[in-house]
Design a protein around this motif. Structure first.
Motif, PDB file in Angstrom:
ATOM      1  N   UNK A  10       0.846  -1.190   0.000  1.00  0.00           N
ATOM      2  CA  UNK A  10       0.000   0.000   0.000  1.00  0.00           C
ATOM      3  C   UNK A  10       0.881   1.238   0.000  1.00  0.00           C
ATOM      4  N   UNK A  11       0.530   2.214  -0.818  1.00  0.00           N
ATOM      5  CA  UNK A  11       1.306   3.456  -0.877  1.00  0.00           C
ATOM      6  C   UNK A  11       1.117   4.245   0.417  1.00  0.00           C
ATOM      7  N   UNK A  12       2.230   4.772   0.944  1.00  0.00           N
ATOM      8  CA  UNK A  12       2.191   5.381   2.262  1.00  0.00           C
ATOM      9  C   UNK A  12       1.849   6.853   2.303  1.00  0.00           C
ATOM     10  N   UNK A  13       2.143   7.595   1.243  1.00  0.00           N
ATOM     11  CA  UNK A  13       1.879   9.047   1.217  1.00  0.00           C
ATOM     12  C   UNK A  13       2.423   9.738   2.468  1.00  0.00           C
ATOM     13  N   UNK A  14       3.650   9.395   2.855  1.00  0.00           N
ATOM     14  CA  UNK A  14       4.236  10.003   4.043  1.00  0.00           C
ATOM     15  C   UNK A  14       4.375  11.501   3.845  1.00  0.00           C
ATOM     16  N   UNK A  15       3.945  12.274   4.826  1.00  0.00           N
ATOM     17  CA  UNK A  15       3.892  13.729   4.671  1.00  0.00           C
ATOM     18  C   UNK A  15       5.269  14.370   4.563  1.00  0.00           C
ATOM     19  N   UNK A  16       6.303  13.687   5.064  1.00  0.00           N
ATOM     20  CA  UNK A  16       7.640  14.252   5.006  1.00  0.00           C
ATOM     21  C   UNK A  16       8.428  13.801   3.783  1.00  0.00           C
ATOM     22  N   UNK A  17       7.740  13.175   2.820  1.00  0.00           N
ATOM     23  CA  UNK A  17       8.401  12.693   1.605  1.00  0.00           C
ATOM     24  C   UNK A  17       7.740  13.306   0.375  1.00  0.00           C
TER      25      UNK A  17
END
Length: 330
Positions: A10-17
């Motif tokens: 699952x794609x994480x969509x991390x806010x710091x990336x």
């Protein structure tokens, strides 16, 4: 050795990336031979647009779009979007639906989230009919659609329902092909899976499969652990989730979270043990042991959300380690 659950990504969509890193993770998942990629919808890309781009950038991996918030997207736009991606890309495309959060629905979209359980149940019924190509008229208490049928080939997609509370679990049991859980301990997963199976038996149908989204970092750096720790902050005080963490031995932290401290102070109070209770973190042996716990809890599939940090951009190292681990099971 206990067989592991089926692994997907699952794609994480991390806010710091960077947002475009989602495509890097997608290509890595495809290259490593994972069978399915989950494409959720958060603050960056439209999920159907990203799914189309992922298909263009990868070779074979199947796609599941969502969970899509049923208070934001109506059944017609969900079915049309799935059929569009399937028709334009030739991929197998499934869809997941859920109620989402008050922030996303009420604040970002300005939509009414009341009666979300009813909206989820009615959306599941209407979306299923539309995806199977039926001309659909549905007059529910919350959801309505009249006279539409897909002009594109009906994808007959698998329908997944994101669940946690009793109403959503009941909807998954009665109307979904698969139920997916987010941020759960193995003990909570076991309870929810059993409740769903009991509901399915009462409804006279085979129980759907059970999947769980689990953040992961194999051989994690401090930055990876911190990234996953940040993702937990918003859940500590939430109804249901707070009780789950309290049951796992973190009752004092849950009580503190419910005093509404500054997020910085709450983050600082989260111990590594809490992160490990809902994530796949540690060396290969520790991660495998936790996957076996989820399997024993009745989780059929784990959708891995790989941490992405400078030491492991796009989570490629974690995905490769997990793929090798799963390969040894065959």
């Amino acid at each position: 050795m206990t067989p592991l659950p089926l692994l997907s990504v699952s794609l994480g969509y991390w806010q710091d990336r960077p947002p475009e890193e989602a495509l890097v993770t997608a290509r890595a998942a495809d290259r490593l031979g994972f069978g399915e990629l989950w494409i959720g919808e958060m603050a960056t890309y439209d999920a159907f647009s990203l799914a189309t781009a992922v298909a263009a950038a990868t070779g074979h991996i199947s796609l599941t779009v969502g969970p899509l918030a049923v208070a934001v997207r109506d059944p017609m736009t969900i079915a049309r979007g799935v059929a569009s991606v399937a028709g334009l890309t030739g991929r197998r495309v499934g869809v997941a639906i859920g109620t989402s959060s008050p922030v996303v629905v009420g604040e970002w979209h300005g939509r009414d989230r009341t009666r979300s359980g009813t909206a989820l149940r009615e959306s599941a019924l209407a979306v299923r009919r539309l995806l199977d190509g039926h001309k659909t008229t549905f007059e529910g208490e919350v959801v309505r659609t009249r006279g539409y049928h897909l002009r594109l080939p009906a994808p007959g997609s698998e329908l997944t329902v994101a669940a946690f509370g009793p109403s959503a679990v009941r909807t998954a049991a009665r109307h979904a092909d698969r139920m997916v859980l987010n941020l759960v301990t193995p003990r909570s997963a076991a309870d929810l899976a059993q409740r769903m199976r009991d509901e399915a038996e009462r409804a006279g149908r085979d129980a759907p499969r059970v999947a769980a989204w689990i953040s992961a970092a194999v051989g994690p750096s401090d930055a990876a652990l911190e990234q996953i720790r940040r993702a937990v902050v918003a859940y500590l005080a939430a109804p249901g989730y707070g009780e789950m963490f309290a049951e796992a031995g973190f009752g004092e932290l849950v009580s503190f979270a419910r005093t509404r401290p500054h997020p910085r102070d709450l983050l600082a109070a989260i111990p590594a043990e809490l992160v490990a209770s809902v994530a796949l973190v540690g060396d290969g042996d520790a991660v495998r042991a936790r996957l076996e716990e989820y399997a024993a809890a009745g989780v059929d599939e784990v959708a891995v959300v790989p941490a992405s940090v400078p030491e492991d951009p796009a989570g490629e190292h974690t995905l490769a380690a997990l793929r090798e681990m799963a390969g040894r099971d065959r």
